[in-house]
Design an enzyme around this catalytic site. Sequence first.
Site, PDB file in Angstrom:
ATOM      1  N   TYR A 131     -22.479  13.018   0.692  1.00 30.55           N
ATOM      2  CA  TYR A 131     -22.825  13.144  -0.724  1.00 30.55           C
ATOM      3  C   TYR A 131     -23.510  14.477  -1.034  1.00 30.55           C
ATOM      4  O   TYR A 131     -23.506  14.933  -2.165  1.00 30.55           O
ATOM      5  CB  TYR A 131     -23.753  11.996  -1.177  1.00 30.55           C
ATOM      6  CG  TYR A 131     -23.091  10.629  -1.184  1.00 30.55           C
ATOM      7  CD1 TYR A 131     -21.739  10.485  -0.897  1.00 30.55           C
ATOM      8  CD2 TYR A 131     -23.806   9.490  -1.482  1.00 30.55           C
ATOM      9  CE1 TYR A 131     -21.128   9.240  -0.900  1.00 30.55           C
ATOM     10  CE2 TYR A 131     -23.205   8.240  -1.494  1.00 30.55           C
ATOM     11  CZ  TYR A 131     -21.863   8.129  -1.191  1.00 30.55           C
ATOM     12  OH  TYR A 131     -21.266   6.893  -1.203  1.00 30.55           O
ATOM     13  N   LYS A 159     -19.372   5.441  12.750  1.00 27.87           N
ATOM     14  CA  LYS A 159     -17.933   5.527  13.013  1.00 27.87           C
ATOM     15  C   LYS A 159     -17.784   6.524  14.165  1.00 27.87           C
ATOM     16  O   LYS A 159     -17.073   7.534  14.068  1.00 27.87           O
ATOM     17  CB  LYS A 159     -17.232   5.986  11.722  1.00 27.87           C
ATOM     18  CG  LYS A 159     -15.727   5.917  11.748  1.00 27.87           C
ATOM     19  CD  LYS A 159     -15.167   4.501  11.681  1.00 27.87           C
ATOM     20  CE  LYS A 159     -13.661   4.522  11.842  1.00 27.87           C
ATOM     21  NZ  LYS A 159     -13.095   3.202  12.118  1.00 27.87           N
ATOM     22  N   ASP A 177     -24.116   2.879   1.156  1.00 28.29           N
ATOM     23  CA  ASP A 177     -23.804   2.668  -0.257  1.00 28.29           C
ATOM     24  C   ASP A 177     -22.831   1.495  -0.376  1.00 28.29           C
ATOM     25  O   ASP A 177     -23.022   0.558  -1.170  1.00 28.29           O
ATOM     26  CB  ASP A 177     -23.158   3.961  -0.783  1.00 28.29           C
ATOM     27  CG  ASP A 177     -23.051   3.990  -2.293  1.00 28.29           C
ATOM     28  OD1 ASP A 177     -23.440   3.005  -2.917  1.00 28.29           O
ATOM     29  OD2 ASP A 177     -22.557   5.001  -2.826  1.00 28.29           O
ATOM     30  N   ASP A 199     -16.159  -0.282   9.986  1.00 32.13           N
ATOM     31  CA  ASP A 199     -15.090  -1.188   9.544  1.00 32.13           C
ATOM     32  C   ASP A 199     -15.366  -2.611  10.044  1.00 32.13           C
ATOM     33  O   ASP A 199     -15.212  -3.592   9.308  1.00 32.13           O
ATOM     34  CB  ASP A 199     -13.702  -0.689   9.983  1.00 32.13           C
ATOM     35  CG  ASP A 199     -13.691  -0.060  11.366  1.00 32.13           C
ATOM     36  OD1 ASP A 199     -14.779   0.110  11.950  1.00 32.13           O
ATOM     37  OD2 ASP A 199     -12.597   0.243  11.873  1.00 32.13           O
ATOM     38  N   ASP A 218     -23.750  -2.857  -1.255  1.00 35.31           N
ATOM     39  CA  ASP A 218     -23.168  -3.583  -2.386  1.00 35.31           C
ATOM     40  C   ASP A 218     -22.426  -4.824  -1.895  1.00 35.31           C
ATOM     41  O   ASP A 218     -22.447  -5.873  -2.539  1.00 35.31           O
ATOM     42  CB  ASP A 218     -22.197  -2.687  -3.178  1.00 35.31           C
ATOM     43  CG  ASP A 218     -22.910  -1.961  -4.311  1.00 35.31           C
ATOM     44  OD1 ASP A 218     -24.135  -1.782  -4.208  1.00 35.31           O
ATOM     45  OD2 ASP A 218     -22.234  -1.574  -5.289  1.00 35.31           O
TER      46      ASP A 218
END
Length: 355
Positions: free
Chosen positions: A135, A190, A246, A222, A250
């Site tokens: 980001y 990852k 992020d 994942d 959620d």
Amino acid sequence: MKIAVLPGDGIGPEITAEAVKILNALGEKFELEEAPVGGAGYEAQGHPLPDSTLALARQADAILFGAVGDWKYDKLERALRPEQAILGLRKHLQLFANFRPAICYPQLTGASSLKPEIVSGLDILIVRELNGDIYFGAPRGLREAPDGPFAGAKEGFDTMRYSEPEVRRIAHVAFQAAQKRQKKLTSVDKANVLETSQLWRDTMIEVAKEYPDVELSHMYVDNAAMQLVKAPKAFDVVVTGNMFGDILSDEAAMLTGSIGMLPSASLDKDNKGLYEPSHGSAPDIAGKGVANPLATILSAAMMLRYSLGKAEQADRIESAVKKVLEQGYRTGDIATADGKVVGTKEMGDAVLKAL
Ligand code: NAD
């Protein structure tokens, strides 16, 4: 102790007022000072994060934030849009550690989209790094692709970056949080594909040596996304980078039934923090008096625990919230067949009474 109260836009002022009511009833000597932020900041002073609001936030011991944003500001240039206020506060105040607990209260298991036996008793904490990652990494931009099969075509590019000290500081925060809970920390990355993630994993393993009482495990993102809906109760504390956090936070939010129940804290290195509900300004229900104030009230409880050293007051608020749920009080977003649907103010009053 000084608390900056930044209600913001949409349902922000309605839900913040209920949390303020609770803070004022604790019998503590808090000095609460309010300032405009987001669209309200733009209306008042031409900027979503006015200088005077930022100065107040810097000076305060903690910040209680409502929510920002409204569709009517969508046409403003990006730098003046309400959402820039929260990004600006995180950056200026170096709030790098985001805590998002996801708790499924027994009375609300029916409100979750998963089977009750999967979510009942759920209590996990996601610790998300907030200042780095793709980001904020440079270089980034839009350009003509310099090479590859699509050379010459328009392409977008971003850079995923984490430095070792940056990973170290969030690792310490996460290990210390795990020490106060079930002492199980899952680091999500990852590392099978990304160099950034390999450094992340190596650093987590290094820092783990300082916390022998915490059991550290690693999971690819994942798989973590899958496990969160398959067996979420297997997690205690999850630590991850900005982008993975992020998305996963959620996902975890939805396990609990409603985003209207989820508080959050964003902390700096000295545990000064900004506390806000995990949801946005909900312009669709703003002004109707129906928003759920519990996420904001629970954010105030987190503020007492993490920034103001008042853990027993935090416990009182959290117990009061449990009690009103037991008593059957429900705002529309968490309505259950056996519940009593009330508005924002009535819910705040019920918590006050339970307190
Ligand atoms: P949102 O979280 O505001 O709303 C999503 C849905 O959840 C809506 O149907 C809303 O009515 C409902 N909802 C949210 N909070 C609720 C509550 N407390 N009680 C009952 N129902 C609730 O997300 P959105 O609609 O995508 O975004 C609306 C605005 O909020 C946008 O301008 C967005 O940029 C902004 N936003 C701000 C923040 C922040 O201030 N930190 C975070 C996310 C979104």
